[in-house]
Design a protein around this motif. Structure first.
Motif: not given
Length: 415
Positions: A55, A59, A78, A412
């Motif tokens: 991930d 990103q 996400h 996050v």
């Protein structure tokens, strides 16, 4: 009752081949359940760690590739997840039925939630032989095998009257023999669990609570077996009665209750929510842009005056009708959650008629692997999606130029 009585009965019980075999089976089953549960939890942690690394790379790559907030929000996934608790190795619960990880985007959320990545549903129906299953379902059966002929075997051999007369006290024979059997079975079951709990870093208090709960559960079944063993029927008759009661409380009552509860509580299905959300999103392409933006401002008044769309396509319009799709599906989603909660609450009342079900619900609650834990994770996903929207909306609705450092401030997910 003296120490000599305890030693005598302990040697007598443990030297019986049938008892030793049952205790060995109990130990191996508990050991197998603890081992497979620990392996499953380890794999889940490894999966989360692997997905976190992937991930981060994904990103970072998207942030370098696109310099527009709308594109960044569209292509960035996400990771959200619910890590297994320390006790999950002993009670896997519904983690193989409800999803415990999602990769979500800024698009309409309900469709992403209900397009779950659960395992094969046919395999999920089979279930897992975890420690909770061994204790709740198999341990009573082993107790029946050990205690149903506590007196019947001696009666059949013609030794019952002699043993009763020669016993020092009323508690130095049958109660003592039953206690030895019960404690031996309890130790055979909990020793593998204790090792697994230490390996999985379960807190001492929680570990002792589980050990005590197992003891109470086994004692309740042993009292029933001891009471039935007092009747002067043959061993097969006594065993049949106990097994019938075990089948009734462990399988028949929960199965019938499940059917009744499903018939009694009605609500939308996940597919209904997904279809409603998709129809709302797809229909938005044919609705005038002004109509969409006016509806968006009703639920987001802070962006009033900044919803003008000057071209045939703008990202703020696109994400506005994505949000309206979620709002259209929200009543169904709330009804779906309420129905599921009502069913779970009703099943909780039925569990008082099924000791095995009650034990399983208790342990999965302690391990955070029950349906309530799955719903809490789902709510965390919704909360995180709201954080994403609050982050991206200022970038989409303002006229400021895109800042390449903006992705560094993105929220996050924290489980």
């Amino acid at each position: 009752m003296s120490w000599l009585d305890i030693c005598r009965e302990t040697r007598f019980v443990l030297h019986k081949n049938s008892v030793a075999l049952v205790l060995l089976v109990a130990f191996l089953l508990a050991l197998f359940s603890v081992w497979t549960g620990s392996v499953e939890v380890t794999q889940q942690h490894a999966t989360i760690e692997r997905m976190q690394k992937a991930d981060e790379l994904d990103q970072a790559g998207v942030a370098k590739r696109y310099d527009e907030a709308g594109l960044l929000a569209y292509y960035t996934f996400h990771l959200t997840y619910a890590p297994p608790s320390s006790l999950a190795f002993a009670a896997t619960g519904v983690r193989d039925v409800y999803p415990w990880k999602h990769r979500i985007r800024m698009l309409a959320l309900e469709g992403q939630i209900h397009e779950s990545d659960t395992q094969n549903p046919e395999l999920a129906m089979v279930g897992r032989i975890d420690f909770t299953f061994v204790i709740a379902v198999i341990a009573p059966l082993l107790l029946i095998l050990l205690l149903h002929d506590l007196r019947a075997s001696e009666r059949a051999a013609g030794r019952l009257d002699f043993l009763s007369v020669t016993a020092r006290t009323g508690y130095s024979l049958w109660p003592l023999r039953a206690i030895v059997v019960v404690l031996a079975l309890w130790l055979a079951l909990v020793l593998p669990f204790i090792v697994g709990a230490i390996f999985n870093a379960v807190s001492t208090g929680l570990m002792l609570s589980v050990v005590f709960l197992v003891l109470v559960y086994i004692l309740l079944w042993s009292l029933l077996c001891y009471w039935v063993a007092r009747f002067s029927f043959s061993a097969p008759v006594l065993a049949s009665f106990l097994i019938g009661f075990w089948l009734l409380t462990t399988f028949i009552i929960p199965a019938v209750a499940n059917v009744v509860i499903d018939k009694s509580f009605h609500g939308p299905q996940g597919g209904d929510i997904l279809l409603t959300q998709r129809e709302a999103v797809n229909d938005a392409w044919d609705i005038p842009i002004e109509t969409t933006m006016q509806a968006f401002v009703v639920s987001h008044p802070e962006w009033a005056g900044k919803t003008q769309v000057k071209s045939l396509f703008e990202w703020k319009w696109y994400y506005a009708f994505q949000q309206l799709g979620d709002e259209a599906a929200r009543p169904l989603a709330q009804a779906y959650q309420q129905t599921a909660a009502d069913k779970y609450r009703a099943a909780g009342w039925v569990a008082w008629l099924s000791p095995a079900t009650l034990l399983q619900r208790t342990l999965t609650d302690w391990a955070h692997t029950d349906a309530k834990a799955a719903w809490r994770y789902e709510q965390k996903v919704r909360d995180f999606h709201a954080q994403l929207r609050h982050f991206y909306y200022p970038l989409l609705f303002s006229d400021d130029e895109y800042n390449a450092e903006a992705p560094d401030a993105r929220p996050v997910f924290k489980p």
